[in-house]
Scaffold this active site. Structure first.
Site, short mmCIF file in Angstrom:
data_model
loop_
_atom_site.label_atom_id
_atom_site.label_comp_id
_atom_site.label_asym_id
_atom_site.label_seq_id
_atom_site.Cartn_x
_atom_site.Cartn_y
_atom_site.Cartn_z
CB SER A 253 -5.11 -2.64 -12.19
OG SER A 253 -5.27 -1.80 -13.29
CE LYS A 254 0.14 0.11 -7.03
NZ LYS A 254 -0.87 0.07 -5.71
NE ARG A 255 -4.81 -0.68 -16.85
CZ ARG A 255 -6.05 -0.78 -17.43
NH1 ARG A 255 -6.58 0.13 -18.17
NH2 ARG A 255 -6.59 -1.79 -17.15
N GLY A 257 -6.83 3.86 -10.50
CA GLY A 257 -6.65 4.52 -9.07
C GLY A 257 -7.00 3.65 -7.90
#
Ligand code: GLU
Length: 383
Positions: A253-255, A257
């Site tokens: 996920s975006k977490r 990067g």
């Protein structure tokens, strides 16, 4: 060799999704076959405005050109239309055939009834599944249901016992108990097919020989094999690529990067670097080769070296790889690539000056916009 990328336009394509597009593309190119783009928009509720355009942009930016697809005419569009919502008649005809041959049936159960059924199953700690009420309606019962004005769905008549074996290049024969498969819906009451039916019909009619897709679709594979059997068609060869996880082994996920593909363009990544990086997330030439040009990937890609274990995403490695690609770029090319960023920051830039500066700063650029900070000094005359 005919492969396909069959995305649903549900937003901007993310890395995992576009990686399978890349694999299908590489396989087609390696064997001189065709790479087909098909838009799977049968789930109207998940449809996102602009989703198709985002897909086109992402594929074009990465240079994954397709040989057949929605925007192509003539022989390059002969298996079309390539947008599923434009093929509804066709799915209806094939669903009718399954009904006529007793492989499928109309189901008139209301959403409320299905909901109650599911709750009761949950309470009994049973897996949710259709209880088969409409599977064997008598003609009288059918007429009564028809007369009630309910628009039915069509369900596949899954065998009640035995196993269905799905074949996967990475895993061999994978066996599923039919009792766990349910009488799944193949046509919805809105007149749209479900993914399962549409995908099988289209892969067959579009003469797809190989499908590389994410392993989240492995549980759907037995349903697809059952539909192939019912029609008497040979399935393509499937390879379910293992998923990409974050460094903490959770869903990417975006977490971690990870961004959507087009965000990488905005951040100043090079398409060749991203292609190289994605290719190695789940596939490898050997245990050490990292930098591989597109030509090298095409020459060497094959399904037998897809890796069975989940790939680990590493944002730092992508950044490093981008820097490597930037260092290898001819000066003129890099000048053209950084110019928009530079001009955004300092206004018009003299070509001669830029060409002189690039060799001095090239080593230090990892992302295209890095140029602004690194070369600022050359363009600002001071306070
Ligand atoms: N439309 C599906 C998706 O969005 C395609 C799955 C498949 O490749 O069969 O990923």
């Amino acid at each position: 060799m005919r492969t396909r990328y069959a995305p649903s336009p549900t937003g901007e394509p993310h890395l995992g999704n576009i990686r399978t597009a890349l694999y299908d593309y590489l396989l087609a190119r390696r064997y001189g076959g065709q790479f087909i783009l098909r838009i799977e928009d049968t789930d109207q509720q998940r449809y996102v405005e602009g989703g198709v355009e985002a897909l086109f942009s992402a594929l074009r930016w990465l240079g994954l050109d397709w040989d057949e697809g929605p925007d192509l005419d003539g022989p390059r569009g002969e298996h079309g239309p390539y947008i599923q919502s434009e093929r509804l008649e066709l799915y209806r005809t094939y669903a009718d055939r399954l009904i006529a041959e007793d492989h499928a049936y109309y189901c008139y159960c209301s959403p409320e009834r299905l909901d109650e059924m599911r709750k009761a199953q949950q309470a009994r700690k049973e897996p949710p599944r259709y209880d088969g009420r409409c599977r064997n309606l008598t003609p009288e019962e059918r007429d009564k249901s028809e007369a009630s004005g309910v628009t039915p769905v069509v369900r596949f008549k899954t065998p009640l016992t035995g196993d269905t074996v799905a074949y996967d290049v990475l895993r061999g024969a994978v066996s599923f108990q039919n009792a766990t498969l349910d009488d799944f819906v193949i046509m919805k009451s809105d007149g749209f097919p479900t993914y399962h039916l549409a995908s099988v019909i289209d892969d067959h009619l579009m003469e797809i020989s190989h499908v590389i897709r994410g392993d989240e679709w492995l549980p759907s594979a037995p349903k697809h094999f059952l539909i192939y059997q019912a029609f008497g068609w040979d399935p393509p060869l499937f390879a379910h690529a293992s998923r990409i996880l974050g460094p903490d082994k959770t869903k990417l996920s975006k977490r971690h990067g990870a961004h959507s593909v087009l965000e990488y363009r905005e951040q100043g990544y090079l398409p060749d670097a991203l292609v190289n990086f994605l290719a190695l997330l789940g596939w490898g030439l050997d245990d050490h080769t990292e930098i591989m040009s597109r030509e090298m990937l095409i020459e060497n890609f094959d399904v037998d070296r897809l890796l069975p274990n989940p790939a680990m995403f590493n944002a730092e490695k992508l950044l490093w790889m981008n820097g490597m690609y930037i260092r290898q770029m001819p000066v003129e090319e890099l000048a053209a690539a950084v110019r928009p960023w530079l001009e955004d920051a300092v206004g018009r830039v003299d070509e001669g000056l830029l060409l002189q500066i690039i060799p001095i700063v090239q080593e230090r650029i990892r992302l295209l916009p890095d140029i602004v900070e690194i070369a600022d000094f050359f363009f600002n005359d001071g306070p």
